[in-house]
Design a protein around this motif. Sequence first.
Motif, mmCIF file in Angstrom:
data_model
loop_
_atom_site.group_PDB
_atom_site.id
_atom_site.type_symbol
_atom_site.label_atom_id
_atom_site.label_comp_id
_atom_site.label_asym_id
_atom_site.label_seq_id
_atom_site.Cartn_x
_atom_site.Cartn_y
_atom_site.Cartn_z
ATOM 1 N N TYR A 1 0.851 -1.200 0.000
ATOM 2 C CA TYR A 1 0.000 0.000 0.000
ATOM 3 C C TYR A 1 0.885 1.248 0.000
ATOM 4 O O TYR A 1 0.660 2.197 -0.761
ATOM 5 C CB TYR A 1 -0.910 -0.010 1.226
ATOM 6 C CG TYR A 1 -2.033 0.997 1.166
ATOM 7 C CD1 TYR A 1 -3.292 0.633 0.723
ATOM 8 C CD2 TYR A 1 -1.830 2.321 1.559
ATOM 9 C CE1 TYR A 1 -4.327 1.551 0.658
ATOM 10 C CE2 TYR A 1 -2.843 3.252 1.509
ATOM 11 C CZ TYR A 1 -4.101 2.859 1.050
ATOM 12 O OH TYR A 1 -5.112 3.776 0.994
ATOM 13 N N GLU B 1 1.333 4.156 -2.867
ATOM 14 C CA GLU B 1 1.192 5.590 -2.575
ATOM 15 C C GLU B 1 2.431 6.352 -3.012
ATOM 16 O O GLU B 1 2.333 7.433 -3.615
ATOM 17 C CB GLU B 1 0.944 5.792 -1.082
ATOM 18 C CG GLU B 1 -0.466 5.449 -0.642
ATOM 19 C CD GLU B 1 -0.728 5.829 0.812
ATOM 20 O OE1 GLU B 1 -1.840 6.254 1.123
ATOM 21 O OE2 GLU B 1 0.219 5.691 1.626
ATOM 22 N N ILE C 1 2.443 6.707 -6.656
ATOM 23 C CA ILE C 1 1.465 7.716 -7.086
ATOM 24 C C ILE C 1 2.017 9.115 -6.850
ATOM 25 O O ILE C 1 1.925 9.997 -7.722
ATOM 26 C CB ILE C 1 0.128 7.514 -6.354
ATOM 27 C CG1 ILE C 1 -0.533 6.214 -6.825
ATOM 28 C CG2 ILE C 1 -0.803 8.695 -6.595
ATOM 29 C CD1 ILE C 1 -1.758 5.824 -6.035
ATOM 30 N N ASP D 1 2.832 11.771 -9.643
ATOM 31 C CA ASP D 1 2.218 13.105 -9.626
ATOM 32 C C ASP D 1 3.286 14.181 -9.809
ATOM 33 O O ASP D 1 3.063 15.176 -10.514
ATOM 34 C CB ASP D 1 1.455 13.322 -8.322
ATOM 35 C CG ASP D 1 0.160 12.521 -8.279
ATOM 36 O OD1 ASP D 1 -0.288 12.094 -9.357
ATOM 37 O OD2 ASP D 1 -0.382 12.324 -7.170
ATOM 38 N N SER E 1 -1.269 6.772 -13.451
ATOM 39 C CA SER E 1 -1.727 7.262 -12.147
ATOM 40 C C SER E 1 -3.119 6.747 -11.836
ATOM 41 O O SER E 1 -3.399 6.320 -10.712
ATOM 42 C CB SER E 1 -1.709 8.791 -12.136
ATOM 43 O OG SER E 1 -2.166 9.286 -10.897
ATOM 44 N N ASP E 2 -3.986 6.752 -12.862
ATOM 45 C CA ASP E 2 -5.348 6.231 -12.667
ATOM 46 C C ASP E 2 -5.316 4.749 -12.333
ATOM 47 O O ASP E 2 -6.066 4.272 -11.463
ATOM 48 C CB ASP E 2 -6.189 6.468 -13.920
ATOM 49 C CG ASP E 2 -6.509 7.946 -14.138
ATOM 50 O OD1 ASP E 2 -6.398 8.716 -13.149
ATOM 51 O OD2 ASP E 2 -6.862 8.324 -15.274
ATOM 52 N N LEU F 1 -2.802 3.128 -10.963
ATOM 53 C CA LEU F 1 -2.261 2.974 -9.608
ATOM 54 C C LEU F 1 -3.311 3.319 -8.563
ATOM 55 O O LEU F 1 -3.450 2.630 -7.544
ATOM 56 C CB LEU F 1 -1.025 3.852 -9.434
ATOM 57 C CG LEU F 1 0.257 3.381 -10.140
ATOM 58 C CD1 LEU F 1 1.337 4.434 -10.029
ATOM 59 C CD2 LEU F 1 0.740 2.059 -9.548
ATOM 60 N N LYS F 2 -4.061 4.381 -8.828
ATOM 61 C CA LYS F 2 -5.102 4.775 -7.876
ATOM 62 C C LYS F 2 -6.209 3.743 -7.827
ATOM 63 O O LYS F 2 -6.748 3.449 -6.752
ATOM 64 C CB LYS F 2 -5.660 6.143 -8.263
ATOM 65 C CG LYS F 2 -4.692 7.293 -8.009
ATOM 66 C CD LYS F 2 -5.238 8.623 -8.501
ATOM 67 C CE LYS F 2 -4.226 9.739 -8.237
ATOM 68 N NZ LYS F 2 -4.689 11.036 -8.758
ATOM 69 N N GLU F 3 -6.528 3.179 -9.017
ATOM 70 C CA GLU F 3 -7.532 2.116 -9.049
ATOM 71 C C GLU F 3 -7.025 0.887 -8.306
ATOM 72 O O GLU F 3 -7.770 0.260 -7.548
ATOM 73 C CB GLU F 3 -7.854 1.759 -10.497
ATOM 74 C CG GLU F 3 -8.975 0.730 -10.636
ATOM 75 C CD GLU F 3 -9.295 0.406 -12.079
ATOM 76 O OE1 GLU F 3 -10.079 -0.528 -12.309
ATOM 77 O OE2 GLU F 3 -8.762 1.091 -12.984
ATOM 78 N N LEU G 1 -4.880 0.919 -5.957
ATOM 79 C CA LEU G 1 -4.873 1.268 -4.536
ATOM 80 C C LEU G 1 -6.270 1.143 -3.947
ATOM 81 O O LEU G 1 -6.445 0.651 -2.827
ATOM 82 C CB LEU G 1 -4.344 2.697 -4.359
ATOM 83 C CG LEU G 1 -4.033 3.126 -2.921
ATOM 84 C CD1 LEU G 1 -2.880 2.298 -2.365
ATOM 85 C CD2 LEU G 1 -3.675 4.605 -2.875
ATOM 86 N N ASP G 2 -7.270 1.581 -4.723
ATOM 87 C CA ASP G 2 -8.655 1.470 -4.244
ATOM 88 C C ASP G 2 -9.093 0.015 -4.124
ATOM 89 O O ASP G 2 -9.854 -0.344 -3.224
ATOM 90 C CB ASP G 2 -9.603 2.212 -5.196
ATOM 91 C CG ASP G 2 -9.402 3.721 -5.153
ATOM 92 O OD1 ASP G 2 -8.875 4.203 -4.126
ATOM 93 O OD2 ASP G 2 -9.745 4.401 -6.136
#
Length: 946
Positions: A204, A208, A211, A215, A382-383, A385-387, A389-390
């Motif tokens: 996790y 982060e 990400i 960014d 990034s999307d 990775l964020k997905e 992560l979610d």
Amino acid sequence: MHDIEISFPYDFTDEDIAEISKLEGVDEIEGFRSICQFLKMDGVNNQIRLNQIGKNIDRFIEVDGKIPDDVDEIAVEQTYANKHDIKVGDILTFTCDDGNEMKYLKTDKYNVTAIVVSPLYIGKAAATYGSSLNSISIDGQMFVSNKAYKKKAFRGYTSIAIRSDSLRGLNSFSEEYEEAVKVLEESIATDVADIAEARYKSIYGDLEDEIFELDDKLKEAIDKIRDGEYDIADAKSKLGKARKNVSAGSRKIKASEKQYKKGKKSLNEANSLIIQLQQIDLANLRESDLQILPEEIKAMLESDSPDYQLIQMMMAGYIEKCSEARDELAQELKVAKEKLSKGKRELKKAKSLIATGERSIKKNQRKIVDAKKRYKDGIEASDELKEALDELKEYDCTISPRTYNGGVGALDIIGESFYKMRFSMAALFLIVGLLVCYSAVSRIVYDQTTRIGTKKALGLTDKEITLSYLAYSGVSVLVGGVLACIVSVFVIEPIMYEGVRGSYILGEVRKYCTFELALFAVLGELVLILLCTWIACRSVLKRDAINLLSGGNEAVGKHRFYEKWGIWQKLPLLHKTIVNNCLNDKRRVFATIVGVAGCTALIVCAITMDDNIKNSFEKQYDDIFHFDSVAYFIEDQEDKTDSRAEIQKFLTDNDIDSTAIYSSITGVLMPDGKKMFTHVFIPMQDNTDDFITIIPDGNVNSDPGNEVWMNISYAQTFGAKAGDEVSLVDLDGQIRDIKVNGFFEYYLTRHQLIVSPDKYEEIYGELPEANSILFDSNGADRTELEDRLSKIDGFVSLNKYKENSEEFFNSFTGVSGLMVAIYLVMSIAMALLVLLNLFTMFVDEKKKEVITMMINGFDLKQVRAYLNRDAIAMTIIGVIIGLGIGTVMGSASVHSFEASVAYFLKTVDLKACGIAAVSGSALSFLMMKIALRKVNRFELSDINKA
């Protein structure tokens, strides 16, 4: 082989393994990688699990060749190699499970260097190899070296194998081993859970960080895009001014060139004029000379008396003046030329600056395009990775003892069936044996009533007489027990072992019949037989010596109630004699009926059990499952390919009906604390009822809500009822309780859960996409079907579902076949040892009557008919009783053979009854025929000896 396997969706690192190795009870530990790839064999896609070769744990045995050591070397499991005729030296080419380039392996072509046998995959049926997460069955197992994997494709090791010294020497299928493993599992569970939690937090955190780092790079890309756009705008502005300057400069250069040309022309004209003036001869003027002379000189020359000296001086002055003008013109031309050259140089420089500016603009434009692409890719990454992560879940590690392995688990189920069968078979043989022994001992005691009377008359006590018979029975039991142990160890066990080897790869197995077990069985049998002997003696010893010396037959001369019936009076003397003989010798009749009934019952039981188990599979695919194949597919989300529609259209075009479902494999937490796997089917189309028929067994929940059906073996094993909850265990370790509204008939040896789409969405929060299509091939060539289906985007593989199920089911039918053989052998043995003995004793007892009949004119045929009719009557009674007992025993045997995941038919088998009736009668008549051969040796003179 490992004692415990730990798997984790996020893999284990070397640091994790080091931590687990420190736990109590963990004596050996090793990490493994395992992935699934497709291999086309015989025109069909086979899903192969490629396993990392173990160093110390789960080591395989090389049957042929050498252990793979290089990137492109592979070892093939023997069963799969034999099935597809793969040999050392062959080249195998794999395709990635998603159809793309190899993600996890460095190459797709492998040289077979070894054929091996692995302790992990002892089951020969493909169903025992396990399944991948998308529920596609594994068709084969192969092994590659650690060098073959792309390390960057893994976070670590997909699983860990553990061995414990405390478990060595224990039988893997014993309760003692299961308890010891459970203790080990519980002792490491907490620490392993902590490691899993730490691993989750680490992943996790890494996501982060990625990400955040991405960014920052996106911000840098935006800054570069802005800077580039500013530079382009500035360059374009300067370029515009430069272009204007070039345009103005070009115009000036053109004017300068025009003026320079004009000045140069004037200079040339001036030089020419000077030369002409210098060449004029005043004394001989020409017309052309007059045209270039100034008017003053012309006027003086045209006067009446020209002053040639003056004119000569004026000519010199005019020439000098022209020379001065020429020199001035030359100087002006030089200045103009220098100015023109400078203008050209400046224009060239300006054009060079324009070209440089244009190149700079193009370069900045390319940089902007590249920056925008990187920005777009960065946004997508990034999307993602964020997905990720979610969607990241805090999974628990799955801790599995070796019995969770497909092959070992299947063998464990067979072992469970054997374990249950041993009690039913022991009870069956014990009951039949006791009845036979009791009838035989009773017969012996009855035949020796006179001898017993003599002993009592001589003063022997009942205890002493009983002890003599007990000693006889005891010696017989001990001898029989030793023979039984020898037969068990050297005949029955090898037969059973060879039968199981037909479905499993087994090495040398130690003998199960230990001295302690043999002693317990013999002593138990001894006690029971001695009890039978004591009961038999007690009934005779109740009489006094006088009664016993007279023969002890209380029935002789006794009038019976039926002798007054009219129908009795009409019977032939021979028939009356047979009836009275039977009633006068109840012990012999009872023993004979028991023998015939026992032989018949064993045959009925054996065939009923075999037929019910074999017919269970046919019933599954006749009445419940109406499909024989499953096509697996994956929808391409990017291309938006409707693979399901295309596959179903292809099947429809070939006159094959189909239905789409979601198929998966999930864990089920059993009420006894064990975890097993279940197949989950979720109907995705309205016509699923045409392919799966739910036949409720027992009651159905009156308020079922959305339908959830579980296989009946679960209810039978754990006493579950409609409305109870079943606990499903996800990959993340989360347990979800789901209420079932009923249990349905299901005869395959595994768990099955059928869940409605609405109920699944209620439990999991989302409705899954279909990933499988059920269809009945209707006899079509499935190899050709798969070849044509493989051309459809998204198609993965074709599973011959019925054939694979039957292959695994045969593990049970093979064992049941052994039971049938054993029962039939026991039936024949009972006929030889019991019926032949009884019939021989019967013929000996009737010797006096037979000789008397022969003296009175009866021939051998009539004498045999007299004896046969007695046997026929007892055979008919015995067969009828045996059919009833055998039918009950057959159903009980099938029930006792059912393991925790097995449920079979328990119907009355008329075929078995017919065969048993004929076979039981034939055995009885054959034994009687053998016994009657003694009649041929009877002599009339032997009447006084009878």
